[in-house]
Scaffold this motif. Structure first.
Motif, PDB file in Angstrom:
ATOM      1  N   VAL A 319      45.426  36.335  53.599  1.00 38.04           N
ATOM      2  CA  VAL A 319      46.830  36.052  53.292  1.00 38.04           C
ATOM      3  C   VAL A 319      46.905  35.236  52.007  1.00 38.04           C
ATOM      4  N   ASN A 320      45.980  34.302  51.870  1.00 36.61           N
ATOM      5  CA  ASN A 320      45.925  33.474  50.661  1.00 36.61           C
ATOM      6  C   ASN A 320      45.328  34.234  49.484  1.00 36.61           C
ATOM      7  N   ALA A 321      44.362  35.114  49.754  1.00 40.33           N
ATOM      8  CA  ALA A 321      43.675  35.834  48.678  1.00 40.33           C
ATOM      9  C   ALA A 321      44.558  36.895  48.035  1.00 40.33           C
ATOM     10  N   ILE A 322      45.386  37.554  48.838  1.00 40.85           N
ATOM     11  CA  ILE A 322      46.253  38.616  48.320  1.00 40.85           C
ATOM     12  C   ILE A 322      47.478  37.970  47.673  1.00 40.85           C
ATOM     13  N   PRO A 325      51.278  41.221  47.678  1.00 42.26           N
ATOM     14  CA  PRO A 325      51.189  42.433  48.496  1.00 42.26           C
ATOM     15  C   PRO A 325      52.211  43.456  48.017  1.00 42.26           C
ATOM     16  N   TYR A 326      51.752  44.720  47.890  1.00 47.87           N
ATOM     17  CA  TYR A 326      52.636  45.702  47.268  1.00 47.87           C
ATOM     18  C   TYR A 326      52.644  47.063  47.956  1.00 47.87           C
ATOM     19  N   GLY A 327      51.676  47.320  48.814  1.00 43.79           N
ATOM     20  CA  GLY A 327      51.638  48.587  49.525  1.00 43.79           C
ATOM     21  C   GLY A 327      50.943  48.422  50.852  1.00 43.79           C
ATOM     22  N   ILE A 328      51.323  49.227  51.838  1.00 37.69           N
ATOM     23  CA  ILE A 328      50.706  49.137  53.160  1.00 37.69           C
ATOM     24  C   ILE A 328      50.670  50.513  53.804  1.00 37.69           C
ATOM     25  N   TYR A 338      45.438  49.149  55.544  1.00 36.75           N
ATOM     26  CA  TYR A 338      45.212  49.084  54.097  1.00 36.75           C
ATOM     27  C   TYR A 338      46.375  48.338  53.444  1.00 36.75           C
ATOM     28  N   ILE A 339      46.016  47.361  52.630  1.00 34.88           N
ATOM     29  CA  ILE A 339      47.002  46.562  51.894  1.00 34.88           C
ATOM     30  C   ILE A 339      46.610  46.569  50.420  1.00 34.88           C
ATOM     31  N   THR A 340      47.586  46.724  49.537  1.00 29.80           N
ATOM     32  CA  THR A 340      47.285  46.609  48.106  1.00 29.80           C
ATOM     33  C   THR A 340      47.814  45.290  47.562  1.00 29.80           C
ATOM     34  N   ASP A 341      47.192  44.848  46.486  1.00 28.91           N
ATOM     35  CA  ASP A 341      47.572  43.611  45.811  1.00 28.91           C
ATOM     36  C   ASP A 341      47.850  43.929  44.347  1.00 28.91           C
ATOM     37  N   ALA A 342      49.112  43.778  43.932  1.00 31.68           N
ATOM     38  CA  ALA A 342      49.488  44.049  42.538  1.00 31.68           C
ATOM     39  C   ALA A 342      49.153  42.887  41.613  1.00 31.68           C
ATOM     40  N   ARG A 343      48.724  41.772  42.191  1.00 30.68           N
ATOM     41  CA  ARG A 343      48.339  40.565  41.446  1.00 30.68           C
ATOM     42  C   ARG A 343      49.474  40.117  40.527  1.00 30.68           C
ATOM     43  N   ASN A 344      49.272  40.167  39.194  1.00 34.47           N
ATOM     44  CA  ASN A 344      50.315  39.714  38.263  1.00 34.47           C
ATOM     45  C   ASN A 344      51.091  40.883  37.647  1.00 34.47           C
ATOM     46  N   TYR A 345      50.932  42.073  38.192  1.00 42.35           N
ATOM     47  CA  TYR A 345      51.599  43.305  37.758  1.00 42.35           C
ATOM     48  C   TYR A 345      51.074  43.843  36.431  1.00 42.35           C
ATOM     49  N   VAL A 346      50.208  43.112  35.775  1.00 44.14           N
ATOM     50  CA  VAL A 346      49.673  43.534  34.482  1.00 44.14           C
ATOM     51  C   VAL A 346      48.200  43.907  34.611  1.00 44.14           C
ATOM     52  N   SER A 347      47.426  43.077  35.309  1.00 41.70           N
ATOM     53  CA  SER A 347      46.011  43.365  35.530  1.00 41.70           C
ATOM     54  C   SER A 347      45.863  44.513  36.519  1.00 41.70           C
ATOM     55  N   GLY A 367      44.301  50.824  40.429  1.00 43.18           N
ATOM     56  CA  GLY A 367      44.892  50.918  39.101  1.00 43.18           C
ATOM     57  C   GLY A 367      45.881  49.787  38.873  1.00 43.18           C
ATOM     58  N   ASN A 368      46.798  49.991  37.941  1.00 46.28           N
ATOM     59  CA  ASN A 368      47.842  49.019  37.646  1.00 46.28           C
ATOM     60  C   ASN A 368      48.969  49.175  38.680  1.00 46.28           C
ATOM     61  N   ILE A 369      49.143  48.163  39.517  1.00 48.27           N
ATOM     62  CA  ILE A 369      50.126  48.136  40.607  1.00 48.27           C
ATOM     63  C   ILE A 369      49.874  49.258  41.624  1.00 48.27           C
ATOM     64  N   PRO A 370      48.763  49.200  42.361  1.00 52.15           N
ATOM     65  CA  PRO A 370      48.535  50.177  43.427  1.00 52.15           C
ATOM     66  C   PRO A 370      49.596  50.012  44.508  1.00 52.15           C
TER      67      PRO A 370
END
Length: 378
Positions: A319-322, A325-328, A338-347, A367-370
């Motif tokens: 929960v802290n690492a992701i 969260p952008y997809g499930i 399965y959970i995706t992490d968009a991080r800062n939307y750029v990386s 990829g960029n924003i999975p």
């Protein structure tokens, strides 16, 4: 001398063209053995990476269960003659029959591929298209029916009906403002209207379309700024509201599809959800302009009892690492999550896999924003 100069110029041009051809065919990357091979009815799944708007970075990945391999950015190599590859902002992906359908929102098109090979079959133009659903030999796509523009005078949205054989648009129906996800129950198509371009006068309705006449027959009042819409096996719809990002919070509502009445407000923020084996898995990543912060939430709802049965779906450290969260999605056979992490939307983002008990299994770079998943059956 002129003949020599001409020959030199010709050589340079040929060299540059050959270099350019090499540059535009982006080779796929393979991450081998990230999990043990599995032998079930599911071959693997596609992941559609949205890509930042205006960056033309929508890409397609594939995870192969039979090999335990993750294939990153497969579309360009498989379709080397497609200019600009998939395009700008991948918004939805679905497999229906033998075809894979991809909504590319800012590029105003639906790309149709062979589901097994990912080779392009056809591109269907549709302005500001959003989401897909299917019934019989027809596909249905929602569309904002106007340019990407925050505009109080934006037109009403529409849903188009596409023949899955000819891949041509057959009919269209006007719905509410800025329509999003859709579901079909019986002979009725339900459409969540957001009115996202109309702030602060958001739409707050679910449009109901009769599939025989393909006309909107009524609107169901639910809440402002609707987005996600999922049906269960009991005649109900789960619909999410994004609120107004200030004093009106995001929430999840339970809608009786027969009566059109709201049965329940769960009072939880839901950014995305999926229903598998009578369980609704959700995450929320609610942003508030007053605090300029986002609040992450995760949980599971038993759709049979209509009760929240867990406020977590995987171990707390993740929960802290992701970060974003952008997809499930959930494998319907193994119930791996399965959970995706968009991080800062750029990386480049990450794809995480957890077992059905929420324990970590593997992680890989996407990829960029999975964002969006589609399971491919054998």
């Amino acid at each position: 001398m002129r003949k020599l100069n001409f020959c030199v110029l010709l050589f340079v041009l040929v060299f540059l063209v050959s270099c350019r051809t090499d540059d535009i065919i982006v080779r796929q990357e393979v991450v081998e053995g990230i999990s043990q091979p599995e032998n079930t009815a599911i071959k693997g799944f596609y992941i559609l990476n949205e890509g930042n708007m205006g960056s033309n970075k929508c890409t397609l990945d594939f995870f192969d269960y039979t090999k335990g391999n993750y294939y990153r950015n497969i579309y360009a190599e498989i379709n080397p003659n497609v200019v600009k590859e998939l395009g700008d902002v991948g918004n939805d992906i679905k497999i229906y029959g033998s075809k894979l359908y991809i909504i590319v929102n800012a590029s105003n098109k639906i790309e149709v591929l062979d589901a097994r090979t990912a080779k392009r079959i056809k591109s269907i133009p549709l302005q500001n298209c959003r989401y897909l659903t299917f019934k019989g030999d027809k596909a249905y796509a929602s569309s904002y029916a106007g340019p990407i523009d925050i505009n109080p005078n934006a037109p009403k949205g529409k849903v188009v009906e596409i023949d899955t054989t000819s891949l041509s648009i057959q009919r269209q129906a006007t719905v509410g403002y800025q329509p999003e996800e859709m579901e079909i129950i019986g002979n009725q198509l339900f459409v969540a209207n957001s009115g996202g371009y109309m702030d602060p006068n958001y739409d707050r309705t679910v449009s109901v379309i009769d599939l025989t006449t393909f006309e909107e027959i009524k609107k169901l009042d639910v809440a402002i700024n609707l987005h996600r819409l999922k049906k269960d096996n009991y005649g109900d719809l789960y619909v999410s509201s994004r609120g107004n990002y200030y004093e009106v919070p995001s929430s999840l509502y339970l809608l009786d599809a027969t009566t059109g009445l709201v049965k329940k407000n769960f009072h939880i923020a839901v950014s995305e959800m999926t229903i598998v084996n009578d369980k609704l898995y959700y995450y929320g990543n609610e942003f508030n302009y007053n605090t300029h912060t986002s609040q992450k939430t995760f949980g599971i709802i038993d759709v049979k009892t209509e009760q929240i049965i867990s406020n977590k779906i995987f171990d707390q450290e993740y929960v802290n690492a992701i970060k974003t969260p952008y997809g499930i999605t959930v494998n319907p056979i193994t119930e791996d999550i399965y959970i995706t992490d968009a991080r800062n939307y750029v990386s480049m983002g990450f794809v995480y896999c957890f077992d059905k008990n929420g324990h970590f299994k593997w992680k890989t770079e996407g990829g960029n924003i999975p964002a969006h998943f589609a399971f491919l059956y054998k």
